[in-house]
Design a protein around this motif. Structure first.
Motif, PDB file in Angstrom:
ATOM      1  N   ASP A   1      88.503 -85.767  70.498  1.00  0.00           N
ATOM      2  CA  ASP A   1      88.762 -85.351  71.885  1.00  0.00           C
ATOM      3  C   ASP A   1      89.594 -86.412  72.597  1.00  0.00           C
ATOM      4  OD1 ASP A   1      86.988 -87.431  72.250  1.00  0.00           O
ATOM      5  OD2 ASP A   1      85.319 -86.168  72.866  1.00  0.00           O
ATOM      6  N   ASP A   2      89.876 -86.148  73.862  1.00  0.00           N
ATOM      7  CA  ASP A   2      90.761 -87.048  74.610  1.00  0.00           C
ATOM      8  C   ASP A   2      90.168 -88.454  74.741  1.00  0.00           C
ATOM      9  OD1 ASP A   2      93.258 -87.263  76.164  1.00  0.00           O
ATOM     10  OD2 ASP A   2      91.885 -87.724  77.809  1.00  0.00           O
ATOM     11  N   ASP A   3      88.850 -88.545  74.901  1.00  0.00           N
ATOM     12  CA  ASP A   3      88.221 -89.876  75.003  1.00  0.00           C
ATOM     13  C   ASP A   3      88.460 -90.682  73.731  1.00  0.00           C
ATOM     14  OD1 ASP A   3      87.313 -89.334  77.496  1.00  0.00           O
ATOM     15  OD2 ASP A   3      85.240 -88.902  76.901  1.00  0.00           O
ATOM     16  N   SER A   4      88.386 -90.005  72.580  1.00  0.00           N
ATOM     17  CA  SER A   4      88.576 -90.746  71.322  1.00  0.00           C
ATOM     18  C   SER A   4      90.022 -91.210  71.164  1.00  0.00           C
ATOM     19  CB  SER A   4      88.096 -89.938  70.115  1.00  0.00           C
ATOM     20  OG  SER A   4      88.673 -88.670  70.079  1.00  0.00           O
ATOM     21  N   VAL A   5      90.954 -90.470  71.764  1.00  0.00           N
ATOM     22  CA  VAL A   5      92.370 -90.901  71.731  1.00  0.00           C
ATOM     23  C   VAL A   5      92.510 -92.184  72.552  1.00  0.00           C
ATOM     24  CG1 VAL A   5      94.743 -90.279  72.341  1.00  0.00           C
ATOM     25  CG2 VAL A   5      93.184 -88.532  71.481  1.00  0.00           C
ATOM     26  N   GLU A   6      91.906 -92.159  73.726  1.00  0.00           N
ATOM     27  CA  GLU A   6      91.944 -93.336  74.613  1.00  0.00           C
ATOM     28  C   GLU A   6      91.394 -94.558  73.874  1.00  0.00           C
ATOM     29  OE1 GLU A   6      92.762 -93.225  78.092  1.00  0.00           O
ATOM     30  OE2 GLU A   6      92.560 -95.404  78.095  1.00  0.00           O
ATOM     31  N   GLU A   7      90.235 -94.349  73.240  1.00  0.00           N
ATOM     32  CA  GLU A   7      89.560 -95.457  72.560  1.00  0.00           C
ATOM     33  C   GLU A   7      90.382 -95.966  71.366  1.00  0.00           C
ATOM     34  OE1 GLU A   7      85.282 -95.996  70.465  1.00  0.00           O
ATOM     35  OE2 GLU A   7      85.346 -94.643  72.168  1.00  0.00           O
ATOM     36  N   ALA A   8      90.859 -95.041  70.546  1.00  0.00           N
ATOM     37  CA  ALA A   8      91.558 -95.447  69.315  1.00  0.00           C
ATOM     38  C   ALA A   8      92.903 -96.114  69.604  1.00  0.00           C
ATOM     39  CB  ALA A   8      91.767 -94.232  68.412  1.00  0.00           C
ATOM     40  N   LEU A   9      93.578 -95.660  70.682  1.00  0.00           N
ATOM     41  CA  LEU A   9      94.927 -96.181  70.935  1.00  0.00           C
ATOM     42  C   LEU A   9      94.948 -97.320  71.948  1.00  0.00           C
ATOM     43  CD1 LEU A   9      97.065 -92.894  70.956  1.00  0.00           C
ATOM     44  CD2 LEU A   9      96.833 -94.567  69.129  1.00  0.00           C
ATOM     45  N   ALA A  10      93.767 -97.731  72.407  1.00  0.00           N
ATOM     46  CA  ALA A  10      93.704 -98.738  73.479  1.00  0.00           C
ATOM     47  C   ALA A  10      94.494 -99.998  73.144  1.00  0.00           C
ATOM     48  CB  ALA A  10      92.252 -99.076  73.786  1.00  0.00           C
TER      49      ALA A  10
ATOM     50  N   LEU B  78     104.490 -85.582  72.592  1.00  0.00           N
ATOM     51  CA  LEU B  78     104.427 -84.145  72.328  1.00  0.00           C
ATOM     52  C   LEU B  78     102.955 -83.784  72.180  1.00  0.00           C
ATOM     53  CD1 LEU B  78     106.475 -81.798  71.742  1.00  0.00           C
ATOM     54  CD2 LEU B  78     106.131 -82.285  69.309  1.00  0.00           C
ATOM     55  N   ASP B  79     102.529 -82.749  72.882  1.00  0.00           N
ATOM     56  CA  ASP B  79     101.143 -82.307  72.773  1.00  0.00           C
ATOM     57  C   ASP B  79     101.086 -81.081  71.876  1.00  0.00           C
ATOM     58  OD1 ASP B  79      98.607 -83.244  74.326  1.00  0.00           O
ATOM     59  OD2 ASP B  79      98.395 -81.077  74.074  1.00  0.00           O
ATOM     60  N   GLY B  80      99.995 -80.933  71.142  1.00  0.00           N
ATOM     61  CA  GLY B  80      99.884 -79.788  70.238  1.00  0.00           C
ATOM     62  C   GLY B  80      98.537 -79.098  70.341  1.00  0.00           C
ATOM     63  N   GLY B  81      98.522 -77.814  70.141  1.00  0.00           N
ATOM     64  CA  GLY B  81      97.283 -77.032  70.088  1.00  0.00           C
ATOM     65  C   GLY B  81      97.287 -76.269  68.771  1.00  0.00           C
TER      66      GLY B  81
ATOM     67  N   ASN C  79     100.134 -85.531  69.759  1.00  0.00           N
ATOM     68  CA  ASN C  79      98.681 -85.465  69.944  1.00  0.00           C
ATOM     69  C   ASN C  79      98.178 -84.044  69.666  1.00  0.00           C
ATOM     70  OD1 ASN C  79      96.064 -85.747  70.741  1.00  0.00           O
ATOM     71  ND2 ASN C  79      96.506 -86.027  72.916  1.00  0.00           N
ATOM     72  N   LEU C  80      97.478 -83.890  68.546  1.00  0.00           N
ATOM     73  CA  LEU C  80      96.993 -82.555  68.150  1.00  0.00           C
ATOM     74  C   LEU C  80      95.541 -82.303  68.556  1.00  0.00           C
ATOM     75  CD1 LEU C  80      98.576 -82.213  64.573  1.00  0.00           C
ATOM     76  CD2 LEU C  80      99.470 -81.443  66.775  1.00  0.00           C
ATOM     77  N   VAL C  81      95.006 -83.198  69.368  1.00  0.00           N
ATOM     78  CA  VAL C  81      93.610 -83.064  69.809  1.00  0.00           C
ATOM     79  C   VAL C  81      93.499 -81.900  70.800  1.00  0.00           C
ATOM     80  CG1 VAL C  81      91.829 -84.233  71.171  1.00  0.00           C
ATOM     81  CG2 VAL C  81      93.131 -85.495  69.436  1.00  0.00           C
ATOM     82  N   THR C  82      92.485 -81.075  70.634  1.00  0.00           N
ATOM     83  CA  THR C  82      92.274 -79.968  71.573  1.00  0.00           C
ATOM     84  C   THR C  82      91.809 -80.526  72.911  1.00  0.00           C
ATOM     85  OG1 THR C  82      91.570 -78.597  69.712  1.00  0.00           O
ATOM     86  CG2 THR C  82      91.055 -77.780  71.922  1.00  0.00           C
TER      87      THR C  82
ATOM     88  N   ARG D 236      98.720 -83.450  80.318  1.00  0.00           N
ATOM     89  CA  ARG D 236      99.726 -83.996  81.250  1.00  0.00           C
ATOM     90  C   ARG D 236      99.437 -85.466  81.535  1.00  0.00           C
ATOM     91  NH1 ARG D 236      98.872 -78.526  84.295  1.00  0.00           N
ATOM     92  NH2 ARG D 236     100.485 -77.289  83.257  1.00  0.00           N
ATOM     93  N   ALA D 237      98.174 -85.804  81.720  1.00  0.00           N
ATOM     94  CA  ALA D 237      97.821 -87.205  81.990  1.00  0.00           C
ATOM     95  C   ALA D 237      98.114 -88.071  80.770  1.00  0.00           C
ATOM     96  CB  ALA D 237      96.337 -87.297  82.362  1.00  0.00           C
ATOM     97  N   ARG D 238      97.860 -87.539  79.593  1.00  0.00           N
ATOM     98  CA  ARG D 238      98.102 -88.301  78.353  1.00  0.00           C
ATOM     99  C   ARG D 238      99.605 -88.490  78.144  1.00  0.00           C
ATOM    100  NH1 ARG D 238      95.110 -91.775  76.867  1.00  0.00           N
ATOM    101  NH2 ARG D 238      93.288 -90.466  77.129  1.00  0.00           N
ATOM    102  N   ALA D 239     100.396 -87.499  78.530  1.00  0.00           N
ATOM    103  CA  ALA D 239     101.856 -87.623  78.410  1.00  0.00           C
ATOM    104  C   ALA D 239     102.361 -88.742  79.325  1.00  0.00           C
ATOM    105  CB  ALA D 239     102.530 -86.301  78.766  1.00  0.00           C
ATOM    106  N   ALA D 240     101.868 -88.756  80.560  1.00  0.00           N
ATOM    107  CA  ALA D 240     102.301 -89.797  81.508  1.00  0.00           C
ATOM    108  C   ALA D 240     101.854 -91.173  81.008  1.00  0.00           C
ATOM    109  CB  ALA D 240     101.713 -89.511  82.893  1.00  0.00           C
TER     110      ALA D 240
END
Ligand code: NDP
Length: 305
Positions: free
Chosen positions: A86-95, A130-133, A106-109, A116-120
């Motif tokens: 999830d988005d929290d794990s992206v934040e944590e892993a890429l910190a 690039l975001d993916g679903g 980012n292929l995370v649902t 939009r926040a992750r893109a910024a």
């Protein structure tokens, strides 16, 4: 090697004319492992990282390079694909990673707002985004006949540059420069799917306990849902026309009148109508507002807050 060129040709694998794009994949859960398998099978040099290192065994055995940290994995390649929970794990892993000059996919649902926040966030750190679903489950990945695809939105330059690599595990559908739109399409389709699942659960509950085997009902149910799926296009054209009375074959007034039969049948069968009732309430509200000659399209407007 022999002097016979035919024998040599049959025993050596020719190098690809254009080297295949190397990439990094963060996340080796069920979906990440499937994605890794598809890229490795296609011959792409792949660097992988997973929080729990043991899960890297399968891709490593198939030729992937295993990075010791997310930062090391990100540093290895320009193209970085993320498939974490999830988005929290992206934040944590890429910190603690350096994203400057990277192409982050980012292929995370997640939600459109999160995308939009992750893109910024990625752009502030110097990455294209690039975001993916993903519209597939893991066994469909790398199996074109199963029809897997991924919605993409965000940087069109990134998408164009990497579309061939991205198309290896699943088809690609670019839905625009707004990074939130892949998630929007993804969640719209998933939400409709849950509506269908709810109806299917109610239908099976109705016949449970009767001499109707679920396996007997199943093909009829699937066939009926397929036949009714034509209503999606009718709803779309009515919304676009702004007129909900065009091409109506089953008026809202008629359908509300028939509601009692469905609810009484549920009661007779000892089945809760809790999945059906909210939808019927919306239909009744639209009828009360004068929409009796319409189709069910007016419910869309009632849902907008
Ligand atoms: P899994 O639960 O199988 O794997 C989750 C992954 O996220 C693991 O690699 C896990 O690492 C990692 N992870 C979780 N939290 C953290 C964290 N805080 N820091 C670092 N890594 C973390 O999920 P899937 O692979 O199935 O799903 C991945 C994404 O793909 C999700 O967003 C999901 O919605 C999406 N998706 C999945 C589909 C499916 O059917 N599976 C279908 C369509 C989309 P670890 O191994 O260490 O726990």
């Amino acid at each position: 090697m022999t002097d016979n060129p035919v024998e040599n040709a049959s025993t050596t694998t020719p190098a690809p004319l254009t080297p295949l794009t190397p990439l990094t994949l963060l996340g080796l859960g069920a979906m990440g492992t499937a994605l890794a398998g598809a890229w490795l099978a296609a011959g792409h040099p792949l660097t992988v990282w997973n929080r729990t290192a043991a899960r890297a065994g399968t891709p490593a055995a198939r030729g992937a390079t295993v990075a010791g940290s997310a930062a090391e994995a990100v540093a290895a390649n320009r193209l970085v694909v993320v498939c974490l929970l999830d988005d929290d794990s992206v934040e944590e892993a890429l910190a603690d990673t350096d994203l400057a000059g990277k192409d982050l996919v980012n292929l995370v649902t997640g939600t459109p707002g999160q995308a939009r926040a992750r893109a910024a966030w990625a752009e502030r750190r110097g990455a294209r985004y690039l975001d993916g679903g993903i519209m597939a489950v893991p066994p469909m990945i790398g199996v074109p006949a199963a029809g897997p695809y991924v919605f993409y939105s965000g940087s069109s330059e990134l998408f164009e540059e990497h579309r061939t690599v991205l198309a290896v595990p699943a088809g690609t559908r670019y839905v625009g420069g707004d990074a939130g739109h892949a998630a929007l399409h993804d969640v719209a389709l998933l939400s409709a799917m849950y509506g269908m699942f709810a109806g299917v659960a109610h239908a099976f509950a109705l016949v449970r306990g009767e001499a109707v085997a679920p396996g007997e009902l199943a093909p009829m149910l699937a066939g009926w849902l397929t036949a009714m799926s034509g209503s999606v296009a009718t709803t779309a054209s009515q919304l676009e026309a702004g007129d909900y009375t065009g091409g109506v074959v089953s008026s809202l007034a008629m359908q509300v009148a028939g509601k009692g039969t469905l609810l009484r049948t549920a009661a007779e069968q000892g089945v809760s109508a809790e999945l059906l009732e909210p939808y019927f309430r919306l239909m009744e509200r639209r009828l009360a507002a004068g929409g009796g000659e319409e189709d069910l399209t007016g419910v869309v407007d009632l849902l907008r807050r």
